[in-house]
Write a protein that holds these residues in place. Sequence first.
Motif, PDB file in Angstrom:
ATOM      1  N   PHE A  14      -0.745   4.062   8.767  1.00 37.94           N
ATOM      2  CA  PHE A  14      -0.642   2.763   8.604  1.00 37.94           C
ATOM      3  C   PHE A  14       0.698   2.137   8.912  1.00 37.94           C
ATOM      4  O   PHE A  14       0.957   0.816   8.968  1.00 37.94           O
ATOM      5  CB  PHE A  14      -0.782   2.356   7.259  1.00 37.94           C
ATOM      6  CG  PHE A  14      -2.318   2.434   6.486  1.00 37.94           C
ATOM      7  CD1 PHE A  14      -3.321   2.582   7.340  1.00 37.94           C
ATOM      8  CD2 PHE A  14      -2.358   1.989   5.353  1.00 37.94           C
ATOM      9  CE1 PHE A  14      -4.687   2.675   6.844  1.00 37.94           C
ATOM     10  CE2 PHE A  14      -3.736   2.083   4.670  1.00 37.94           C
ATOM     11  CZ  PHE A  14      -4.976   2.394   5.552  1.00 37.94           C
ATOM     12  N   ALA A  15       1.646   3.131   9.258  1.00 35.81           N
ATOM     13  CA  ALA A  15       2.995   2.379   9.662  1.00 35.81           C
ATOM     14  C   ALA A  15       2.951   2.291  11.375  1.00 35.81           C
ATOM     15  O   ALA A  15       4.050   2.072  11.932  1.00 35.81           O
ATOM     16  CB  ALA A  15       4.005   3.533   9.268  1.00 35.81           C
ATOM     17  N   ASP A  21       0.820  -1.255  -0.001  1.00 34.72           N
ATOM     18  CA  ASP A  21      -0.038  -0.176  -0.022  1.00 34.72           C
ATOM     19  C   ASP A  21       0.936   1.351   0.100  1.00 34.72           C
ATOM     20  O   ASP A  21       0.561   2.278  -0.930  1.00 34.72           O
ATOM     21  CB  ASP A  21      -0.795   0.006   1.146  1.00 34.72           C
ATOM     22  CG  ASP A  21      -1.806   1.204   1.200  1.00 34.72           C
ATOM     23  OD1 ASP A  21      -2.789   1.282   0.479  1.00 34.72           O
ATOM     24  OD2 ASP A  21      -1.644   2.108   2.039  1.00 34.72           O
ATOM     25  N   ALA A  22       2.053   1.260   0.746  1.00 39.17           N
ATOM     26  CA  ALA A  22       2.829   2.513   0.833  1.00 39.17           C
ATOM     27  C   ALA A  22       3.387   2.791  -0.632  1.00 39.17           C
ATOM     28  O   ALA A  22       3.483   3.844  -0.855  1.00 39.17           O
ATOM     29  CB  ALA A  22       3.729   2.208   2.029  1.00 39.17           C
ATOM     30  N   GLU A  23       3.666   1.560  -1.446  1.00 39.73           N
ATOM     31  CA  GLU A  23       4.356   1.791  -2.364  1.00 39.73           C
ATOM     32  C   GLU A  23       3.437   2.598  -3.569  1.00 39.73           C
ATOM     33  O   GLU A  23       3.621   3.540  -4.158  1.00 39.73           O
ATOM     34  CB  GLU A  23       4.961   0.480  -2.995  1.00 39.73           C
ATOM     35  CG  GLU A  23       5.897   0.560  -4.236  1.00 39.73           C
ATOM     36  CD  GLU A  23       6.435  -0.670  -4.562  1.00 39.73           C
ATOM     37  OE1 GLU A  23       6.937  -0.824  -5.804  1.00 39.73           O
ATOM     38  OE2 GLU A  23       6.655  -1.613  -3.690  1.00 39.73           O
ATOM     39  N   ALA A  24       2.169   1.928  -3.274  1.00 37.06           N
ATOM     40  CA  ALA A  24       1.037   2.425  -4.389  1.00 37.06           C
ATOM     41  C   ALA A  24       0.824   3.915  -4.004  1.00 37.06           C
ATOM     42  O   ALA A  24       0.652   4.782  -5.138  1.00 37.06           O
ATOM     43  CB  ALA A  24      -0.272   1.502  -4.275  1.00 37.06           C
ATOM     44  N   VAL A  25       0.592   4.227  -2.820  1.00 35.32           N
ATOM     45  CA  VAL A  25       0.332   5.597  -2.190  1.00 35.32           C
ATOM     46  C   VAL A  25       1.414   6.323  -2.651  1.00 35.32           C
ATOM     47  O   VAL A  25       1.297   7.526  -3.170  1.00 35.32           O
ATOM     48  CB  VAL A  25       0.152   5.542  -0.831  1.00 35.32           C
ATOM     49  CG1 VAL A  25      -0.037   7.137  -0.361  1.00 35.32           C
ATOM     50  CG2 VAL A  25      -1.165   5.022  -0.399  1.00 35.32           C
ATOM     51  N   ARG A  26       2.937   6.027  -2.630  1.00 37.30           N
ATOM     52  CA  ARG A  26       3.831   6.904  -3.068  1.00 37.30           C
ATOM     53  C   ARG A  26       4.039   7.363  -4.380  1.00 37.30           C
ATOM     54  O   ARG A  26       4.502   8.222  -4.906  1.00 37.30           O
ATOM     55  CB  ARG A  26       5.294   6.246  -2.460  1.00 37.30           C
ATOM     56  CG  ARG A  26       5.207   6.476  -0.941  1.00 37.30           C
ATOM     57  CD  ARG A  26       6.833   5.873  -0.508  1.00 37.30           C
ATOM     58  NE  ARG A  26       6.977   5.932   0.994  1.00 37.30           N
ATOM     59  CZ  ARG A  26       7.029   5.018   1.797  1.00 37.30           C
ATOM     60  NH1 ARG A  26       6.703   3.769   1.155  1.00 37.30           N
ATOM     61  NH2 ARG A  26       6.833   5.122   2.934  1.00 37.30           N
ATOM     62  N   ALA A  64      -8.884  -4.366   5.484  1.00 42.44           N
ATOM     63  CA  ALA A  64      -9.149  -2.972   5.226  1.00 42.44           C
ATOM     64  C   ALA A  64      -7.844  -2.430   4.310  1.00 42.44           C
ATOM     65  O   ALA A  64      -8.046  -1.478   3.343  1.00 42.44           O
ATOM     66  CB  ALA A  64      -9.145  -2.153   6.308  1.00 42.44           C
ATOM     67  N   ILE A  65      -6.857  -2.536   4.794  1.00 45.00           N
ATOM     68  CA  ILE A  65      -5.739  -2.129   4.029  1.00 45.00           C
ATOM     69  C   ILE A  65      -5.742  -2.503   2.484  1.00 45.00           C
ATOM     70  O   ILE A  65      -5.107  -1.699   1.614  1.00 45.00           O
ATOM     71  CB  ILE A  65      -4.487  -2.366   4.903  1.00 45.00           C
ATOM     72  CG1 ILE A  65      -4.264  -1.656   6.158  1.00 45.00           C
ATOM     73  CG2 ILE A  65      -3.043  -1.881   4.076  1.00 45.00           C
ATOM     74  CD1 ILE A  65      -3.246  -1.816   7.131  1.00 45.00           C
ATOM     75  N   SER A  66      -6.157  -3.926   2.467  1.00 52.94           N
ATOM     76  CA  SER A  66      -5.866  -4.319   0.880  1.00 52.94           C
ATOM     77  C   SER A  66      -6.821  -3.511   0.160  1.00 52.94           C
ATOM     78  O   SER A  66      -6.747  -3.347  -0.918  1.00 52.94           O
ATOM     79  CB  SER A  66      -6.366  -5.784   1.005  1.00 52.94           C
ATOM     80  OG  SER A  66      -7.688  -6.142   1.301  1.00 52.94           O
TER      81      SER A  66
END
Length: 195
Positions: free
Chosen positions: A91-92, A10-15, A115-117
């Motif tokens: 999320f971290a 998720d972090a990679e997608a958001v970044r 939820a994070i997925s």
Amino acid sequence: MPTIDYIPLDAEAVRTSIEIVSTATEADLSKPTPCRAWTLYGLLAHMATQHYGFAAASRGEDDPAIWKLVDLGDDPVKAYTESAEHVLDSFAQPGVAERIFPLAEFGASFPGSQAISFHFIDYVVHSWDVAKSLGTTVTFRPEVLEAAHTVAQIVPTGDVRLTPGSAFAADIPWSGDDTLDQIVAYLGRNPAWPN
């Protein structure tokens, strides 16, 4: 069966979304997007709202007002980036995947990892949406696309996709071999948009 850790994905997608959004100019904000009836500004407002909503849910907050569409103010790109950084920070936090997320807009609560997925698949697809609106492309590592493909296949199909306000439109038949194109087509986007 191994459990997928969606937090770094998720972090990679958001970044990635931050990188793409940061290239938008004021003139770009009125451009159409693959999302029905949304300009780029409207899409960014939706994306920022989702970031704040999911971040609040990660803290156990269930007030439906949290999901009210945010105003991006005088600097929509900066406002979007701030919302994205906010959800990344949320999320971290330790133990977030084990928490219960009350997702008021879904009318239910979900385990944090699930939820994070949901958030993850949204930001893979919305990164693609923004890139298309800006006339560019987005790429993800194969591991990200593989996980996104898995999540996309779990999204309910049928009449639920036809109801007003549904997160995803009915799937679009697509025979290409690009994984991202397959994902967006399954979730109701035309990979050849705007054609």
